[in-house]
Design a protein around this motif. Structure first.
Motif, PDB file in Angstrom:
ATOM      1  N   VAL A  41       0.836  -1.200   0.000  1.00 21.69           N
ATOM      2  CA  VAL A  41       0.000   0.000   0.000  1.00 21.69           C
ATOM      3  C   VAL A  41       0.874   1.255   0.000  1.00 21.69           C
ATOM      4  O   VAL A  41       0.590   2.228  -0.703  1.00 21.69           O
ATOM      5  CB  VAL A  41      -0.951  -0.009   1.207  1.00 21.69           C
ATOM      6  CG1 VAL A  41      -1.820   1.247   1.223  1.00 21.69           C
ATOM      7  CG2 VAL A  41      -1.831  -1.252   1.184  1.00 21.69           C
ATOM      8  N   VAL A  86      -7.957  -1.573   3.531  1.00 21.06           N
ATOM      9  CA  VAL A  86      -6.689  -2.247   3.239  1.00 21.06           C
ATOM     10  C   VAL A  86      -6.924  -3.724   2.951  1.00 21.06           C
ATOM     11  O   VAL A  86      -6.282  -4.320   2.070  1.00 21.06           O
ATOM     12  CB  VAL A  86      -5.700  -2.056   4.399  1.00 21.06           C
ATOM     13  CG1 VAL A  86      -4.403  -2.814   4.148  1.00 21.06           C
ATOM     14  CG2 VAL A  86      -5.412  -0.579   4.604  1.00 21.06           C
ATOM     15  N   THR A  91      -5.657  -4.126  -5.281  1.00 18.77           N
ATOM     16  CA  THR A  91      -4.553  -3.182  -5.457  1.00 18.77           C
ATOM     17  C   THR A  91      -4.953  -2.017  -6.354  1.00 18.77           C
ATOM     18  O   THR A  91      -4.654  -0.854  -6.053  1.00 18.77           O
ATOM     19  CB  THR A  91      -3.337  -3.912  -6.047  1.00 18.77           C
ATOM     20  OG1 THR A  91      -2.978  -5.003  -5.198  1.00 18.77           O
ATOM     21  CG2 THR A  91      -2.155  -2.964  -6.172  1.00 18.77           C
ATOM     22  N   LEU A  94      -7.318   0.284  -4.460  1.00 19.05           N
ATOM     23  CA  LEU A  94      -6.593   1.085  -3.470  1.00 19.05           C
ATOM     24  C   LEU A  94      -5.845   2.238  -4.137  1.00 19.05           C
ATOM     25  O   LEU A  94      -5.789   3.347  -3.595  1.00 19.05           O
ATOM     26  CB  LEU A  94      -5.624   0.199  -2.694  1.00 19.05           C
ATOM     27  CG  LEU A  94      -6.153  -0.463  -1.426  1.00 19.05           C
ATOM     28  CD1 LEU A  94      -5.097  -1.375  -0.828  1.00 19.05           C
ATOM     29  CD2 LEU A  94      -6.573   0.577  -0.401  1.00 19.05           C
TER      30      LEU A  94
END
Length: 484
Positions: A41, A86, A91, A94
């Motif tokens: 992240v 999270v 991915t 995010l």
């Protein structure tokens, strides 16, 4: 006029207390957010910062006290991610969420939001201030959406992230700059429609509620003005029908003949067109077959037209308007709904259909999951596999790393935490008895080869994975000089 001054003082005092309370909550929230984001992240956050050309350092922390991503701080900006985001978002999702929050920082929206709050406090008595303030906040979110889509140009991923965050958002106090823009679900749906390229003018009608009647009247006028032309365009051509009717009705034939004669009479100064003598017998001779052939066509054209809502209701989806609009935006057809209901999971809900369409879950995708040995007990399993990209290549890679016969839950947990086959293989080489749960735990706490080497350099040899996790949590090996 003293009572007016007293009313203004009381209003300013009340809103000032409210604003100070919000500032205090933000301060407490920022002070309590000490959990660092996982390495994948943080890497995505750095990529988004470089793509947006951020000229200053922005902190990233994870907090379990919020339900939506939040940006706080005008000078030392900090982006707070909820723990659920999270673990829940992919991915790509995010990245676009982080890009949206960084867009707020780049535009200095937190500072301008403070200025806006001061204006609202001083001029709270004026309705135009509140209306304009709502419009400014709405346009602010749209600007950040546009900036985020410039560096993450997949609108479906962005819309999926908004849907997932909305589904898991609990009722908490609204703070600073959040991804949902502190807007109603209806406004959020309009943002999603705009992201997906759909025209949703309803947001203007909601914001201009006092003028809604005028807007509706104008829309009706605009729709009805071209109605005569449209109806005339849909009407059958008058050239062939009089001939057909004249065959069946001799009295009307005389009227048609006289009408054609008047129409054929030349006007002064205009040369008459050459008469078409041979055309009439051909048309009369073929009138009866043409009449019989066109009868079904006319009956079909006169059949009532069904709308999208009617077709979806016929397919068994008599849902509210919000979900009907969401299904239409995602291009969910009655045929798709029926096909998905025949996969062995029963009739899917409207929300499940929307999720399947967004994630690309089809009968072929489910069959592919089963071929690679994944257990698909419900449609939610298939959606999760698509969201977290559980592919045959990933399963084979984990098998080569020494982790065989993994069930669906284990594979999903590995993908959620960003575990790669290479990472799992490196842990298995250093700790031959490591289980899948051990690999997931080490990934969560960023136990990698560098950290293990650092522990050994300090004399911590032959530590178990559990001890390494405790060592990481304690922070005794952290470099104090790099802490913000």
């Amino acid at each position: 006029m003293g009572w007016i001054d007293a009313f203004w003082v009381i209003g300013v005092f009340g809103l000032s207390v409210r604003g100070m309370g919000g500032w205090w909550i933000i301060h407490r929230l920022r002070a309590s957010a000490t959990t660092l984001a996982p390495e994948p992240v943080s890497a995505a956050f750095d990529r988004m910062s470089q793509a947006l050309g951020m000229g200053r350092t922005v902190l990233l922390r994870v907090s379990n006290a919020i339900a939506s991503p939040v940006t706080v701080g005008a000078v030392r900006a900090m982006v707070l991610l909820p723990l659920s985001a999270v673990t829940m978002l992919s991915t790509d999702e995010l990245e676009v969420v982080l890009a949206h929050e960084l867009a707020h920082v780049r535009r200095a929206d937190f500072f301008w939001n403070l200025v806006q709050t001061v204006i609202e406090t001083l001029f709270f008595f004026h309705p135009a201030v509140w209306w304009l303030s709502g419009r400014v906040r709405h346009e602010r979110e749209l600007c950040c959406d546009d900036l985020a889509l410039k560096i993450c140009p997949n609108p479906v991923v962005y819309a999926s992230a908004l849907f997932h965050l909305e589904e898991h958002r609990s009722r908490q106090m609204r703070l600073a700059m959040a991804l949902d823009g502190h807007q109603s679900p209806q406004t959020l749906r309009m943002r999603v429609a705009r992201i997906l390229g759909e025209s949703m003018p309803l947001h203007a009608s909601r914001s201009l509620r006092p003028f809604s009647a005028a807007a509706v009247f104008a829309a009706i006028v605009v729709l009805l003005l071209p109605a005569p032309q449209v109806i005339a365009g849909l009407a059958p051509s008058p050239a062939a029908n009089p001939v057909v009717s004249s065959v069946n009705n001799p009295e009307r034939a005389a009227i048609v003949t006289s009408t054609q004669a008047l129409a054929a009479k030349p006007h002064a100064g205009i040369p008459a067109a050459a008469p078409r003598v041979a055309a009439a017998p051909v048309q009369i001779a073929q009138a009866q077959p043409q009449n019989e052939a066109s009868a079904p066509a006319r009956s079909e054209s006169n059949a009532p037209k069904s709308t999208y809502i009617d077709r979806m209701k016929a397919a068994g989806y008599d849902v509210d308007l919000d979900k009907m609009i969401a299904m239409k935006i995602q291009d969910i057809t009655p045929e798709y709904a029926r096909a998905m209901s025949q996969l062995g999971f029963g009739k899917l809900s409207a929300d499940d259909l929307i999720a399947c369409k967004i994630q690309g879950v089809t009968a072929e995708a489910i069959e592919q999951f089963k071929k690679q040995g994944l257990e698909v007990k419900s449609i939610h399993d298939a959606i999760s596999y698509r969201i977290f990209n559980v592919t045959p290549e990933f399963t084979e890679g984990m098998t080569r790393a020494g982790f065989k016969n993994l069930d669906s839950k284990k594979l999903l947990a590995l993908r959620v935490q960003g575990v790669t086959p290479e990472y799992a293989q490196s842990i298995a080489k250093q700790y031959p008895g490591a289980t899948v749960d051990d690999v997931i735990k080490t990934k969560i706490f960023n136990i990698n080869a560098d950290f293990i080497a650092q522990a050994k350099a300090h004399g911590f040899n032959n530590l178990s994975l559990e001890k390494l996790v405790q060592l990481r949590i304690s922070g005794v090996l952290d470099d104090e000089s790099v802490k913000p």
